[in-house]
Design an enzyme around this catalytic site. Sequence first.
Site, mmCIF file in Angstrom:
data_model
loop_
_atom_site.group_PDB
_atom_site.id
_atom_site.type_symbol
_atom_site.label_atom_id
_atom_site.label_comp_id
_atom_site.label_asym_id
_atom_site.label_seq_id
_atom_site.Cartn_x
_atom_site.Cartn_y
_atom_site.Cartn_z
ATOM 1 N N TYR A 73 56.447 -5.242 18.985
ATOM 2 C CA TYR A 73 58.190 -5.205 19.274
ATOM 3 C C TYR A 73 58.552 -4.287 20.023
ATOM 4 O O TYR A 73 58.732 -3.676 20.066
ATOM 5 C CB TYR A 73 59.031 -6.306 18.052
ATOM 6 C CG TYR A 73 59.168 -7.386 17.906
ATOM 7 C CD1 TYR A 73 59.863 -8.249 18.625
ATOM 8 C CD2 TYR A 73 58.700 -8.073 17.187
ATOM 9 C CE1 TYR A 73 60.267 -9.270 18.465
ATOM 10 C CE2 TYR A 73 59.006 -9.426 16.894
ATOM 11 C CZ TYR A 73 59.957 -10.075 17.894
ATOM 12 O OH TYR A 73 60.101 -11.941 17.675
ATOM 13 N N THR A 76 52.902 -17.408 39.046
ATOM 14 C CA THR A 76 52.393 -18.011 37.518
ATOM 15 C C THR A 76 51.046 -16.328 37.572
ATOM 16 O O THR A 76 50.523 -16.976 38.549
ATOM 17 C CB THR A 76 51.640 -19.100 37.644
ATOM 18 O OG1 THR A 76 51.317 -18.774 38.192
ATOM 19 C CG2 THR A 76 53.105 -19.852 37.534
ATOM 20 N N LYS A 132 46.553 -18.466 38.046
ATOM 21 C CA LYS A 132 46.056 -19.775 38.634
ATOM 22 C C LYS A 132 45.560 -19.562 39.864
ATOM 23 O O LYS A 132 44.879 -18.411 39.524
ATOM 24 C CB LYS A 132 47.075 -20.026 39.150
ATOM 25 C CG LYS A 132 47.942 -21.340 38.334
ATOM 26 C CD LYS A 132 49.199 -22.411 39.007
ATOM 27 C CE LYS A 132 50.097 -23.163 37.554
ATOM 28 N NZ LYS A 132 51.166 -23.797 38.346
HETATM 29 C C1 PLP Z 1 52.261 -23.925 37.365
HETATM 30 C C2 PLP Z 1 53.904 -24.243 37.813
HETATM 31 C C3 PLP Z 1 55.004 -23.691 37.467
HETATM 32 C C4 PLP Z 1 54.850 -23.356 36.077
HETATM 33 O O1 PLP Z 1 53.571 -22.777 35.662
HETATM 34 P P1 PLP Z 1 53.660 -23.079 34.002
HETATM 35 O O2 PLP Z 1 52.779 -21.010 33.177
HETATM 36 O O3 PLP Z 1 52.841 -23.892 33.196
HETATM 37 O O4 PLP Z 1 54.805 -23.151 33.306
HETATM 38 C C5 PLP Z 1 55.984 -23.717 38.454
HETATM 39 N N1 PLP Z 1 56.395 -24.003 39.482
HETATM 40 C C6 PLP Z 1 54.968 -23.959 40.121
HETATM 41 C C7 PLP Z 1 54.806 -24.430 41.753
HETATM 42 C C8 PLP Z 1 53.297 -24.828 39.411
HETATM 43 O O5 PLP Z 1 52.637 -24.459 40.452
#
Ligand code: PLP
Length: 448
Positions: free
Chosen positions: A59, A238, A241
């Site tokens: 934590y 993120t 991706k």
């Molecule tokens: C994927 C995405 C998000 C959100 O990501 P998560 O990790 O799924 O919450 C936010 N904005 C855009 C433009 C995205 O493509």
Amino acid sequence: MPRVASSPFDAWLDLDPAVAALLHEEVERQSTTLQLIASENFTSPAVLAATGSVLTNKYSEGYPGRRYYGGNRVIDEVEDLARERAKALFGAEHANVQPHAGASANVAVYNALLEPGDTVLAMRLDQGGHLTHGSPASITSKFWRFVSYGVTPASSDPEGPGEMIDFDQVADFAKREHPKLIVAGATAYPRLIYAEPFREIADSVGARLMFDVAHPAGLIAGKAHPSPVGVADVVTLTTHKTLRGPRGAAILCQAELAKTIDSAVFPGLQGGPLEHVIAAKAVAFGEAALPEFADYAARVVRNARALADALATEGFRLVSGGTDNHLILIDLRPFDEELTGKEAQEVLDRSGITLNRNTIPDDPRSAFVTSGLRLGTAAETTAGMGPDDMVLIARLISTTLRHRHDEDALSNVREAVRELCNRFPPYPQFTGRGEAGFVGAGADSGGG
Ligand SMILES: *Cc1c(COP(=O)(O)O)cnc(C)c1O
């Protein structure tokens, strides 16, 4: 099935055979079917190891040097390392690496910069924007007043194919609505988005600019795309991706906004940070700073172009006429008026081709059915595929959809997919297939 390991800690998972069996099945699925979901990737074993580490036990509410719990000496170093690597990678003055996901990063920024009821100008979901850009289905639209811009109409002119961000509309709406914040960035938009025109419009109406680079973060880190850092006030991204790290997110901003952003994440929105994931983010930021990653980013874009060209040759209409990034949006209607995105996704799944249905601009069908497909090259480029493989993939997609009621044709495609995937195993070290190597260093197939 031969016994295979599904993670660096696989031996321990034998203590729970039910979960272990499912993980083995998933490794098998990821290794024998094509992963074309534009928001997915294959992380390195180092990222997997950090995500599966003992840091999950700790934590650590607060930030390095200012924690609410004891025992955070090591954790502080981990989070500092992640922050420093993120700042260096993107040339940012400040980084917050605690957001659990892209959605929470965006909500945290709204929480930092806006009062409830304030106006935000962002891209509409069915034009390529994200749920958190003010979709009626998202909590964001309950707290803030979103006005949406979209893309220009489709055109048959090859010089200006249309379906590009309509900057006249962005400027008009900004002048009319006086937003406090303008959001750039998209989740289903195959083109490069420059920050400068948004900056100009934001400045002309005194709005802040947030750029959500959830999708192209890895292309920006690898210098295949220009960076909005330093142009936008805040950049959200993120890490899972194109950046090829663990599931999660980060926020970059100028030093001036550091305190506001940090306190909007914690205690504003989240509780204890996921320090095991933050360690994995540090690993991913480190990997993305290597010269091999720039090569990877360039190959992702090259493969997307090759796939787009091959899909067009197969008779598919591509939204905006092509791609500048890692993703492609197909309008299925000219290919087959009867075929919905939902049916196409389901039959492709049976062929071992994994992608998602997606609305296209001004889609006459619902978001659940859709007239489009979205696909991307980030994951299979990591596995080592090259432009020639993209041509084969386009043919397999086309064959599946043309012969979707012919079981023999589908099983032939499934076999061809398996054969292609066998040549590019994403995790040879876990499956015993192919040569064990560092997944992140996947080389071109030599396809030119
Ligand atoms: C994927 C995405 C998000 C959100 O990501 P998560 O990790 O799924 O919450 C936010 N904005 C855009 C433009 C995205 O493509």
